[in-house]
Design a protein around this motif. Structure first.
Motif, PDB file in Angstrom:
ATOM      1  N   VAL A 175     -11.976  10.126  -4.294  1.00  0.00           N
ATOM      2  CA  VAL A 175     -11.107  10.719  -3.172  1.00  0.00           C
ATOM      3  C   VAL A 175     -10.308  11.916  -3.187  1.00  0.00           C
ATOM      4  O   VAL A 175     -10.329  13.299  -2.340  1.00  0.00           O
ATOM      5  N   GLN A 176      -9.352  11.793  -4.160  1.00  0.00           N
ATOM      6  CA  GLN A 176      -8.203  12.649  -3.567  1.00  0.00           C
ATOM      7  C   GLN A 176      -8.889  14.320  -4.484  1.00  0.00           C
ATOM      8  O   GLN A 176      -8.836  15.182  -4.304  1.00  0.00           O
ATOM      9  N   HIS A 228       0.690  -1.383  -0.510  1.00  0.00           N
ATOM     10  CA  HIS A 228       0.295  -0.257   0.244  1.00  0.00           C
ATOM     11  C   HIS A 228       1.234   1.139   0.140  1.00  0.00           C
ATOM     12  O   HIS A 228       1.960   1.448   0.366  1.00  0.00           O
ATOM     13  N   PHE A 260      -7.427   1.016   4.045  1.00  0.00           N
ATOM     14  CA  PHE A 260      -8.549   1.682   2.199  1.00  0.00           C
ATOM     15  C   PHE A 260      -7.641   1.399   1.481  1.00  0.00           C
ATOM     16  O   PHE A 260      -8.682   0.400   0.096  1.00  0.00           O
ATOM     17  N   TYR A 261      -6.269   0.573   1.136  1.00  0.00           N
ATOM     18  CA  TYR A 261      -5.715  -0.252   0.191  1.00  0.00           C
ATOM     19  C   TYR A 261      -6.382  -1.542   0.102  1.00  0.00           C
ATOM     20  O   TYR A 261      -6.571  -2.016  -0.770  1.00  0.00           O
ATOM     21  N   PHE A 308      -1.559   6.335   1.437  1.00  0.00           N
ATOM     22  CA  PHE A 308      -3.405   5.998   1.728  1.00  0.00           C
ATOM     23  C   PHE A 308      -3.345   5.075   2.918  1.00  0.00           C
ATOM     24  O   PHE A 308      -2.398   4.800   3.292  1.00  0.00           O
ATOM     25  N   TYR A 310      -9.056  -1.913  -1.846  1.00  0.00           N
ATOM     26  CA  TYR A 310      -9.506  -1.929  -3.209  1.00  0.00           C
ATOM     27  C   TYR A 310      -8.748  -3.625  -3.533  1.00  0.00           C
ATOM     28  O   TYR A 310      -9.381  -3.755  -4.410  1.00  0.00           O
ATOM     29  N   CYS A 330      -8.245   5.841  -6.614  1.00  0.00           N
ATOM     30  CA  CYS A 330      -8.292   6.750  -5.678  1.00  0.00           C
ATOM     31  C   CYS A 330      -8.844   7.651  -6.205  1.00  0.00           C
ATOM     32  O   CYS A 330      -8.717   9.328  -5.273  1.00  0.00           O
ATOM     33  N   PHE A 389      -4.460   1.090  -9.322  1.00  0.00           N
ATOM     34  CA  PHE A 389      -5.502   2.404  -8.505  1.00  0.00           C
ATOM     35  C   PHE A 389      -5.408   3.811  -8.274  1.00  0.00           C
ATOM     36  O   PHE A 389      -6.491   4.413  -7.657  1.00  0.00           O
ATOM     37  N   GLU A 406     -12.984   8.090   2.038  1.00  0.00           N
ATOM     38  CA  GLU A 406     -12.177   6.717   1.606  1.00  0.00           C
ATOM     39  C   GLU A 406     -12.918   4.959   2.479  1.00  0.00           C
ATOM     40  O   GLU A 406     -13.234   4.257   1.707  1.00  0.00           O
ATOM     41  N   LEU A 412     -16.936   3.945  -5.260  1.00  0.00           N
ATOM     42  CA  LEU A 412     -15.771   3.844  -4.965  1.00  0.00           C
ATOM     43  C   LEU A 412     -15.757   2.380  -6.035  1.00  0.00           C
ATOM     44  O   LEU A 412     -15.264   2.582  -7.427  1.00  0.00           O
TER      45      LEU A 412
END
Length: 449
Positions: A254-255, A209, A217-218, A213, A221, A251, A247, A261, A267
Protein backbone atom coordinates in the motif's frame (compact mmCIF):
# COMPACT_ATOMS: atom_id res chain seq x y z
CA UNK A 1 -26.98 -0.72 27.02
CA UNK A 2 -23.49 -1.29 28.40
CA UNK A 3 -23.20 -2.25 32.03
CA UNK A 4 -20.96 0.80 32.50
CA UNK A 5 -23.76 3.23 31.55
CA UNK A 6 -25.16 3.32 35.10
CA UNK A 7 -25.73 6.90 36.18
CA UNK A 8 -24.47 6.54 39.76
CA UNK A 9 -20.84 6.73 38.57
CA UNK A 10 -19.13 9.96 37.38
CA UNK A 11 -19.45 10.17 33.59
CA UNK A 12 -15.91 11.43 33.00
CA UNK A 13 -14.44 8.42 34.79
CA UNK A 14 -16.79 6.03 33.00
CA UNK A 15 -15.74 7.44 29.62
CA UNK A 16 -12.07 7.05 30.59
CA UNK A 17 -12.71 3.43 31.66
CA UNK A 18 -14.49 2.69 28.37
CA UNK A 19 -11.53 4.05 26.46
CA UNK A 20 -8.88 2.10 28.37
CA UNK A 21 -10.67 -1.15 29.29
CA UNK A 22 -12.36 -3.06 26.47
CA UNK A 23 -14.50 -6.22 26.75
CA UNK A 24 -14.36 -6.33 30.55
CA UNK A 25 -17.62 -4.53 31.47
CA UNK A 26 -18.93 -7.28 33.75
CA UNK A 27 -15.73 -7.56 35.79
CA UNK A 28 -15.38 -3.77 36.09
CA UNK A 29 -18.93 -3.29 37.34
CA UNK A 30 -18.53 -6.14 39.86
CA UNK A 31 -15.29 -4.65 41.17
CA UNK A 32 -16.83 -1.17 41.45
CA UNK A 33 -19.74 -2.66 43.39
CA UNK A 34 -17.33 -4.38 45.81
CA UNK A 35 -14.97 -1.42 46.26
CA UNK A 36 -17.67 1.16 46.90
CA UNK A 37 -16.74 4.69 48.02
CA UNK A 38 -13.24 5.55 49.35
CA UNK A 39 -14.50 6.04 52.92
CA UNK A 40 -16.53 2.79 52.94
CA UNK A 41 -15.17 -0.37 54.52
CA UNK A 42 -14.48 -2.83 51.72
CA UNK A 43 -14.34 -6.63 51.90
CA UNK A 44 -11.07 -7.81 53.58
CA UNK A 45 -9.77 -9.81 50.60
CA UNK A 46 -10.66 -10.28 46.94
CA UNK A 47 -9.35 -13.08 44.70
CA UNK A 48 -9.18 -12.40 40.94
CA UNK A 49 -8.20 -15.35 38.78
CA UNK A 50 -7.88 -16.23 35.10
CA UNK A 51 -5.33 -17.28 32.51
CA UNK A 52 -2.41 -15.07 31.58
CA UNK A 53 -3.19 -11.95 29.50
CA UNK A 54 -6.87 -11.80 30.48
CA UNK A 55 -6.64 -8.26 31.90
CA UNK A 56 -6.53 -8.96 35.66
CA UNK A 57 -3.59 -6.68 36.47
CA UNK A 58 -4.43 -3.99 33.93
CA UNK A 59 -8.10 -3.73 34.93
CA UNK A 60 -7.27 -3.60 38.65
CA UNK A 61 -4.48 -1.06 38.23
CA UNK A 62 -6.50 1.19 35.90
CA UNK A 63 -9.59 1.06 38.10
CA UNK A 64 -7.70 1.99 41.27
CA UNK A 65 -5.82 4.75 39.46
CA UNK A 66 -8.88 6.36 37.81
CA UNK A 67 -10.92 6.16 41.04
CA UNK A 68 -7.89 7.58 42.91
CA UNK A 69 -7.94 4.91 45.60
CA UNK A 70 -4.70 4.71 47.64
CA UNK A 71 -3.10 1.47 46.55
CA UNK A 72 0.09 -0.57 46.38
CA UNK A 73 0.84 -3.07 43.58
CA UNK A 74 3.53 -5.67 44.24
CA UNK A 75 4.70 -8.53 42.01
CA UNK A 76 5.26 -11.62 44.19
CA UNK A 77 7.77 -13.06 41.69
CA UNK A 78 10.08 -10.09 42.21
CA UNK A 79 9.55 -10.10 45.98
CA UNK A 80 10.45 -13.74 46.54
CA UNK A 81 10.86 -13.47 50.33
CA UNK A 82 8.42 -12.24 52.96
CA UNK A 83 10.82 -9.50 54.06
CA UNK A 84 11.12 -8.10 50.53
CA UNK A 85 7.34 -8.24 50.17
CA UNK A 86 6.70 -6.38 53.43
CA UNK A 87 9.30 -3.70 52.77
CA UNK A 88 8.15 -3.14 49.18
CA UNK A 89 4.58 -2.48 50.37
CA UNK A 90 5.74 -0.07 53.07
CA UNK A 91 8.08 1.69 50.63
CA UNK A 92 5.31 2.31 48.10
CA UNK A 93 2.93 3.60 50.78
CA UNK A 94 5.55 6.16 51.80
CA UNK A 95 6.48 7.06 48.23
CA UNK A 96 9.98 5.70 48.76
CA UNK A 97 11.65 4.15 45.70
CA UNK A 98 14.92 2.23 45.72
CA UNK A 99 17.66 4.15 43.89
CA UNK A 100 21.45 4.69 43.90
CA UNK A 101 20.92 7.81 46.03
CA UNK A 102 19.50 5.77 48.93
CA UNK A 103 21.82 2.81 48.16
CA UNK A 104 18.78 0.67 47.29
CA UNK A 105 17.80 0.43 50.94
CA UNK A 106 14.29 0.41 52.37
CA UNK A 107 13.18 3.11 54.74
CA UNK A 108 11.77 0.56 57.21
CA UNK A 109 13.10 -2.89 58.11
CA UNK A 110 10.51 -5.60 58.56
CA UNK A 111 11.00 -9.35 59.03
CA UNK A 112 7.77 -10.80 60.45
CA UNK A 113 4.06 -10.52 59.73
CA UNK A 114 3.46 -9.10 63.21
CA UNK A 115 6.04 -6.33 62.63
CA UNK A 116 4.53 -5.63 59.23
CA UNK A 117 1.02 -5.20 60.68
CA UNK A 118 2.31 -2.71 63.29
CA UNK A 119 4.43 -0.76 60.77
CA UNK A 120 1.59 -0.72 58.23
CA UNK A 121 -0.73 0.80 60.81
CA UNK A 122 1.93 3.39 61.67
CA UNK A 123 2.54 4.36 58.02
CA UNK A 124 -1.20 4.62 57.26
CA UNK A 125 -1.63 7.16 60.05
CA UNK A 126 1.53 9.07 59.07
CA UNK A 127 0.28 9.37 55.49
CA UNK A 128 -3.22 10.33 56.70
CA UNK A 129 -4.82 7.34 54.93
CA UNK A 130 -6.74 5.95 57.90
CA UNK A 131 -10.04 7.55 56.82
CA UNK A 132 -10.21 5.68 53.48
CA UNK A 133 -9.67 2.17 52.16
CA UNK A 134 -6.07 1.25 51.29
CA UNK A 135 -5.69 -1.50 48.66
CA UNK A 136 -2.77 -3.94 48.58
CA UNK A 137 -2.61 -5.70 45.19
CA UNK A 138 -0.51 -8.88 45.11
CA UNK A 139 0.18 -9.88 41.50
CA UNK A 140 1.29 -13.47 40.74
CA UNK A 141 -0.11 -14.31 44.17
CA UNK A 142 0.35 -18.07 43.71
CA UNK A 143 3.97 -17.48 44.74
CA UNK A 144 2.75 -16.85 48.31
CA UNK A 145 2.19 -20.58 48.70
CA UNK A 146 5.97 -21.07 48.54
CA UNK A 147 6.65 -18.54 51.32
CA UNK A 148 6.00 -18.66 55.10
CA UNK A 149 2.91 -20.67 55.99
CA UNK A 150 1.33 -17.83 57.98
CA UNK A 151 1.74 -15.30 55.14
CA UNK A 152 -1.27 -16.20 52.98
CA UNK A 153 -3.76 -16.60 55.88
CA UNK A 154 -2.41 -13.34 57.35
CA UNK A 155 -3.01 -11.36 54.15
CA UNK A 156 -6.50 -12.86 53.76
CA UNK A 157 -7.54 -11.32 57.09
CA UNK A 158 -5.11 -8.40 57.15
CA UNK A 159 -7.97 -5.97 57.81
CA UNK A 160 -8.68 -7.77 61.09
CA UNK A 161 -4.99 -7.92 62.09
CA UNK A 162 -4.36 -4.21 61.57
CA UNK A 163 -7.83 -2.92 62.56
CA UNK A 164 -7.51 -0.60 59.57
CA UNK A 165 -9.65 -0.07 56.48
CA UNK A 166 -7.48 -2.19 54.16
CA UNK A 167 -8.35 -4.66 51.37
CA UNK A 168 -5.91 -7.18 49.88
CA UNK A 169 -6.51 -8.08 46.21
CA UNK A 170 -4.91 -11.33 45.01
CA UNK A 171 -4.25 -11.78 41.27
CA UNK A 172 -3.60 -15.37 40.26
CA UNK A 173 -3.64 -17.73 37.28
CA UNK A 174 -4.94 -20.68 39.33
CA UNK A 175 -8.39 -21.26 40.83
CA UNK A 176 -9.08 -20.65 44.50
CA UNK A 177 -9.59 -24.38 45.22
CA UNK A 178 -5.92 -25.01 44.36
CA UNK A 179 -4.82 -21.80 46.02
CA UNK A 180 -6.49 -22.37 49.40
CA UNK A 181 -4.00 -23.48 52.12
CA UNK A 182 -4.50 -26.92 53.69
CA UNK A 183 -4.83 -25.47 57.19
CA UNK A 184 -7.96 -23.50 56.32
CA UNK A 185 -8.33 -19.73 56.10
CA UNK A 186 -10.64 -16.77 55.68
CA UNK A 187 -12.52 -17.10 52.37
CA UNK A 188 -12.12 -14.14 49.98
CA UNK A 189 -14.57 -12.91 47.38
CA UNK A 190 -13.66 -14.52 44.04
CA UNK A 191 -14.02 -13.04 40.56
CA UNK A 192 -13.17 -14.87 37.34
CA UNK A 193 -11.60 -13.21 34.29
CA UNK A 194 -12.46 -15.53 31.36
CA UNK A 195 -10.35 -15.82 28.21
CA UNK A 196 -11.07 -13.30 25.49
CA UNK A 197 -13.20 -14.60 22.63
CA UNK A 198 -12.12 -14.14 19.02
CA UNK A 199 -14.50 -11.19 18.69
CA UNK A 200 -13.02 -9.64 21.86
CA UNK A 201 -9.47 -10.04 20.54
CA UNK A 202 -10.53 -8.52 17.22
CA UNK A 203 -11.99 -5.50 19.02
CA UNK A 204 -9.02 -5.02 21.38
CA UNK A 205 -6.30 -5.44 18.76
CA UNK A 206 -8.13 -3.23 16.25
CA UNK A 207 -8.06 -0.48 18.87
CA UNK A 208 -4.27 -0.25 18.39
CA UNK A 209 -4.44 0.90 14.77
CA UNK A 210 -1.72 3.37 13.65
CA UNK A 211 -3.00 6.92 12.96
CA UNK A 212 -1.60 6.96 9.39
CA UNK A 213 -3.95 4.11 8.34
CA UNK A 214 -7.71 3.84 8.52
CA UNK A 215 -9.36 1.81 11.27
CA UNK A 216 -11.05 -0.47 8.71
CA UNK A 217 -7.74 -1.26 7.02
CA UNK A 218 -6.10 -2.24 10.33
CA UNK A 219 -9.20 -4.21 11.38
CA UNK A 220 -8.98 -6.26 8.17
CA UNK A 221 -5.31 -6.97 8.96
CA UNK A 222 -6.20 -8.13 12.48
CA UNK A 223 -8.91 -10.36 11.01
CA UNK A 224 -6.29 -12.02 8.75
CA UNK A 225 -3.84 -12.34 11.66
CA UNK A 226 -6.42 -14.00 13.94
CA UNK A 227 -7.45 -16.33 11.13
CA UNK A 228 -3.88 -17.70 11.15
CA UNK A 229 -2.93 -17.60 14.83
CA UNK A 230 -6.17 -17.92 16.84
CA UNK A 231 -6.20 -21.73 16.71
CA UNK A 232 -2.71 -21.96 18.26
CA UNK A 233 -2.50 -18.79 20.36
CA UNK A 234 -5.09 -17.00 22.53
CA UNK A 235 -2.56 -14.93 24.48
CA UNK A 236 -3.35 -11.22 23.97
CA UNK A 237 0.25 -10.15 24.65
CA UNK A 238 1.68 -12.55 22.08
CA UNK A 239 -0.95 -11.63 19.49
CA UNK A 240 -0.29 -7.93 20.05
CA UNK A 241 3.43 -8.59 19.60
CA UNK A 242 2.82 -10.53 16.39
CA UNK A 243 0.48 -7.84 15.07
CA UNK A 244 3.07 -5.09 15.57
CA UNK A 245 5.83 -7.31 14.16
CA UNK A 246 4.12 -8.19 10.88
CA UNK A 247 2.09 -5.06 10.10
CA UNK A 248 4.95 -3.23 8.28
CA UNK A 249 5.11 -6.13 5.80
CA UNK A 250 1.32 -6.12 5.38
CA UNK A 251 1.09 -2.41 4.54
CA UNK A 252 4.26 -2.35 2.40
CA UNK A 253 2.41 -2.79 -0.96
CA UNK A 254 0.00 0.00 0.00
CA UNK A 255 2.84 2.37 0.87
CA UNK A 256 4.53 1.61 -2.47
CA UNK A 257 1.29 2.34 -4.32
CA UNK A 258 1.06 -1.16 -5.79
CA UNK A 259 -2.18 -2.13 -4.03
CA UNK A 260 -5.17 -0.25 -2.63
CA UNK A 261 -6.29 -0.68 0.96
CA UNK A 262 -9.51 -2.37 -0.19
CA UNK A 263 -7.69 -5.11 -2.15
CA UNK A 264 -7.69 -7.62 0.70
CA UNK A 265 -6.98 -10.65 -1.49
CA UNK A 266 -3.68 -9.33 -2.86
CA UNK A 267 -2.65 -8.09 0.58
CA UNK A 268 -3.33 -11.56 1.97
CA UNK A 269 -1.21 -13.23 -0.74
CA UNK A 270 1.66 -10.87 0.10
CA UNK A 271 1.58 -11.44 3.89
CA UNK A 272 0.77 -15.19 3.93
CA UNK A 273 4.37 -16.53 3.67
CA UNK A 274 5.57 -14.11 6.35
CA UNK A 275 2.79 -15.15 8.74
CA UNK A 276 3.69 -18.80 8.23
CA UNK A 277 7.30 -17.98 9.08
CA UNK A 278 6.10 -16.05 12.15
CA UNK A 279 4.32 -19.20 13.38
CA UNK A 280 7.76 -20.40 14.55
CA UNK A 281 7.97 -17.49 17.01
CA UNK A 282 4.69 -18.03 18.88
CA UNK A 283 5.21 -18.32 22.68
CA UNK A 284 8.84 -19.57 22.55
CA UNK A 285 10.36 -16.88 20.37
CA UNK A 286 13.59 -18.01 18.75
CA UNK A 287 14.59 -14.49 17.66
CA UNK A 288 14.10 -10.97 19.00
CA UNK A 289 11.95 -8.31 17.31
CA UNK A 290 15.02 -6.50 15.94
CA UNK A 291 16.40 -9.74 14.47
CA UNK A 292 13.01 -10.48 12.89
CA UNK A 293 12.92 -7.04 11.29
CA UNK A 294 16.40 -7.57 9.84
CA UNK A 295 15.37 -10.94 8.41
CA UNK A 296 12.31 -9.32 6.81
CA UNK A 297 14.57 -6.83 5.04
CA UNK A 298 17.16 -9.34 3.82
CA UNK A 299 16.79 -11.53 0.78
CA UNK A 300 15.24 -14.97 1.27
CA UNK A 301 18.36 -16.63 -0.09
CA UNK A 302 20.64 -14.39 1.95
CA UNK A 303 23.31 -15.27 4.42
CA UNK A 304 20.96 -15.50 7.38
CA UNK A 305 19.47 -18.77 6.14
CA UNK A 306 22.83 -20.48 6.48
CA UNK A 307 22.58 -20.20 10.23
CA UNK A 308 19.12 -21.75 10.13
CA UNK A 309 20.15 -24.88 8.22
CA UNK A 310 19.07 -27.09 11.10
CA UNK A 311 15.45 -26.15 10.34
CA UNK A 312 15.67 -28.30 7.21
CA UNK A 313 15.73 -31.32 9.51
CA UNK A 314 13.77 -30.46 12.64
CA UNK A 315 11.89 -27.55 14.23
CA UNK A 316 12.57 -27.08 17.94
CA UNK A 317 11.21 -24.52 20.44
CA UNK A 318 13.63 -21.94 21.81
CA UNK A 319 14.27 -23.56 25.20
CA UNK A 320 14.43 -27.07 23.70
CA UNK A 321 17.47 -25.94 21.72
CA UNK A 322 19.25 -24.85 24.90
CA UNK A 323 18.19 -28.09 26.63
CA UNK A 324 19.69 -30.10 23.75
CA UNK A 325 22.90 -28.05 23.88
CA UNK A 326 23.10 -28.57 27.65
CA UNK A 327 22.55 -32.33 27.14
CA UNK A 328 25.38 -32.50 24.60
CA UNK A 329 27.75 -30.68 26.96
CA UNK A 330 26.71 -33.03 29.79
CA UNK A 331 27.39 -36.09 27.63
CA UNK A 332 30.82 -35.11 26.32
CA UNK A 333 32.31 -32.97 29.12
CA UNK A 334 33.54 -34.60 32.36
CA UNK A 335 31.48 -33.50 35.35
CA UNK A 336 34.56 -32.03 37.06
CA UNK A 337 34.88 -29.44 34.26
CA UNK A 338 31.45 -27.90 34.90
CA UNK A 339 32.90 -25.52 37.48
CA UNK A 340 35.47 -24.32 34.95
CA UNK A 341 32.98 -23.74 32.14
CA UNK A 342 29.78 -22.60 33.84
CA UNK A 343 30.70 -20.95 37.16
CA UNK A 344 31.47 -17.26 36.71
CA UNK A 345 33.67 -16.77 39.80
CA UNK A 346 35.42 -20.14 39.83
CA UNK A 347 38.89 -18.80 40.62
CA UNK A 348 42.03 -20.14 38.99
CA UNK A 349 42.23 -23.83 38.14
CA UNK A 350 45.65 -25.30 37.44
CA UNK A 351 45.97 -26.72 33.96
CA UNK A 352 47.65 -29.85 35.31
CA UNK A 353 44.64 -30.65 37.47
CA UNK A 354 42.12 -29.61 34.83
CA UNK A 355 43.61 -31.57 31.92
CA UNK A 356 44.67 -34.98 33.16
CA UNK A 357 47.61 -36.59 31.37
CA UNK A 358 46.05 -40.02 31.04
CA UNK A 359 43.07 -38.57 29.13
CA UNK A 360 44.62 -38.82 25.68
CA UNK A 361 41.53 -40.21 23.93
CA UNK A 362 38.92 -37.72 22.77
CA UNK A 363 35.58 -37.94 24.54
CA UNK A 364 33.95 -37.66 21.13
CA UNK A 365 35.62 -40.92 20.09
CA UNK A 366 34.52 -42.67 23.30
CA UNK A 367 30.90 -41.64 22.74
CA UNK A 368 28.30 -39.94 24.95
CA UNK A 369 28.26 -40.66 28.69
CA UNK A 370 25.12 -40.74 30.85
CA UNK A 371 24.34 -37.73 33.03
CA UNK A 372 21.70 -37.05 35.74
CA UNK A 373 18.75 -34.72 35.24
CA UNK A 374 19.92 -32.20 37.85
CA UNK A 375 23.24 -31.70 36.00
CA UNK A 376 21.40 -31.13 32.72
CA UNK A 377 19.17 -28.47 34.32
CA UNK A 378 22.10 -26.79 36.08
CA UNK A 379 23.96 -26.35 32.77
CA UNK A 380 20.74 -25.29 31.02
CA UNK A 381 20.05 -22.48 33.51
CA UNK A 382 23.69 -21.41 33.22
CA UNK A 383 23.76 -21.04 29.43
CA UNK A 384 20.24 -19.76 28.65
CA UNK A 385 20.30 -16.01 28.12
CA UNK A 386 17.22 -15.18 30.21
CA UNK A 387 15.81 -16.05 33.61
CA UNK A 388 13.67 -19.18 33.31
CA UNK A 389 11.56 -20.58 36.11
CA UNK A 390 11.46 -24.40 36.45
CA UNK A 391 8.00 -25.19 35.09
CA UNK A 392 6.22 -28.23 33.70
CA UNK A 393 6.80 -26.72 30.25
CA UNK A 394 10.58 -27.14 30.61
CA UNK A 395 10.31 -30.75 31.83
CA UNK A 396 7.83 -31.62 29.07
CA UNK A 397 10.34 -30.40 26.49
CA UNK A 398 12.91 -32.87 27.86
CA UNK A 399 10.35 -35.64 27.31
CA UNK A 400 9.80 -34.36 23.76
CA UNK A 401 13.54 -34.53 23.04
CA UNK A 402 13.49 -38.15 24.20
CA UNK A 403 10.52 -38.85 21.91
CA UNK A 404 12.46 -37.30 19.00
CA UNK A 405 15.36 -39.65 19.87
CA UNK A 406 17.71 -36.71 20.37
CA UNK A 407 18.06 -37.85 24.00
CA UNK A 408 18.02 -41.41 25.32
CA UNK A 409 16.71 -42.32 28.76
CA UNK A 410 19.24 -44.54 30.52
CA UNK A 411 18.14 -46.97 33.23
CA UNK A 412 14.70 -47.43 34.78
CA UNK A 413 12.18 -44.77 35.78
CA UNK A 414 12.07 -46.02 39.38
CA UNK A 415 15.70 -45.18 40.20
CA UNK A 416 16.04 -43.49 43.57
CA UNK A 417 18.68 -41.05 42.32
CA UNK A 418 16.52 -39.81 39.44
CA UNK A 419 16.63 -40.49 35.69
CA UNK A 420 19.79 -40.36 33.57
CA UNK A 421 20.08 -39.43 29.92
CA UNK A 422 22.48 -39.55 26.97
CA UNK A 423 22.59 -37.13 24.05
CA UNK A 424 22.45 -39.00 20.73
CA UNK A 425 22.73 -35.95 18.44
CA UNK A 426 25.86 -35.45 16.33
CA UNK A 427 28.29 -32.55 16.74
CA UNK A 428 27.35 -31.09 13.34
CA UNK A 429 23.67 -31.11 14.26
CA UNK A 430 24.34 -29.49 17.66
CA UNK A 431 26.51 -26.80 16.09
CA UNK A 432 23.73 -26.02 13.60
CA UNK A 433 21.21 -25.77 16.45
CA UNK A 434 23.61 -23.60 18.47
CA UNK A 435 24.03 -21.18 15.55
CA UNK A 436 20.28 -20.49 15.52
CA UNK A 437 20.50 -19.17 19.10
CA UNK A 438 23.91 -17.47 18.66
CA UNK A 439 25.64 -19.84 21.09
CA UNK A 440 29.32 -20.75 20.52
CA UNK A 441 29.27 -24.35 21.72
CA UNK A 442 32.94 -25.07 20.82
CA UNK A 443 34.09 -22.71 23.59
CA UNK A 444 32.38 -24.97 26.14
CA UNK A 445 33.60 -28.35 24.86
CA UNK A 446 36.40 -30.06 26.81
CA UNK A 447 37.87 -31.73 23.69
CA UNK A 448 38.43 -28.41 21.89
CA UNK A 449 40.54 -26.68 24.57
Amino acid sequence: MSILDYEEYPKDRILLLKEKLICRDSQIFTLLSILGEPHHYSYPSIFLYGHTATGKTYVTQTLLKIWKFPHVIVNCVECFSSRMLFEQILNQLQGHWLSPENEYSSCLKCNTLNDFALLFKQVVHEQNLHNQTVYIVLDKAEQLREMDRNLLPGFLRFQELTEENVTVIFLSEIVWEKFRPDTGCFEPLTLHFPDYSKADLQKILSHDHPPEFSADFYASYINILLGVFYTVCRDLKELRHLAALNFPKFCEPVQKGEVKEEDTHRLWRNIEPHLKKAMQTVYLREISSSQWERLQQEDKEGEHLKGLSAHAHVELPYYSKFLLIAAYLSSYNPARTDKRFFLKHHGKIKKTSFLKKHEKTSNHLLGPKPFPLDRLLAIFYSIVDSRVTPTANIFSQITSLVALQLLTLVGHDDQLDGPKYKCTASLDFIRAIARTVNFDIVRYLYDFL
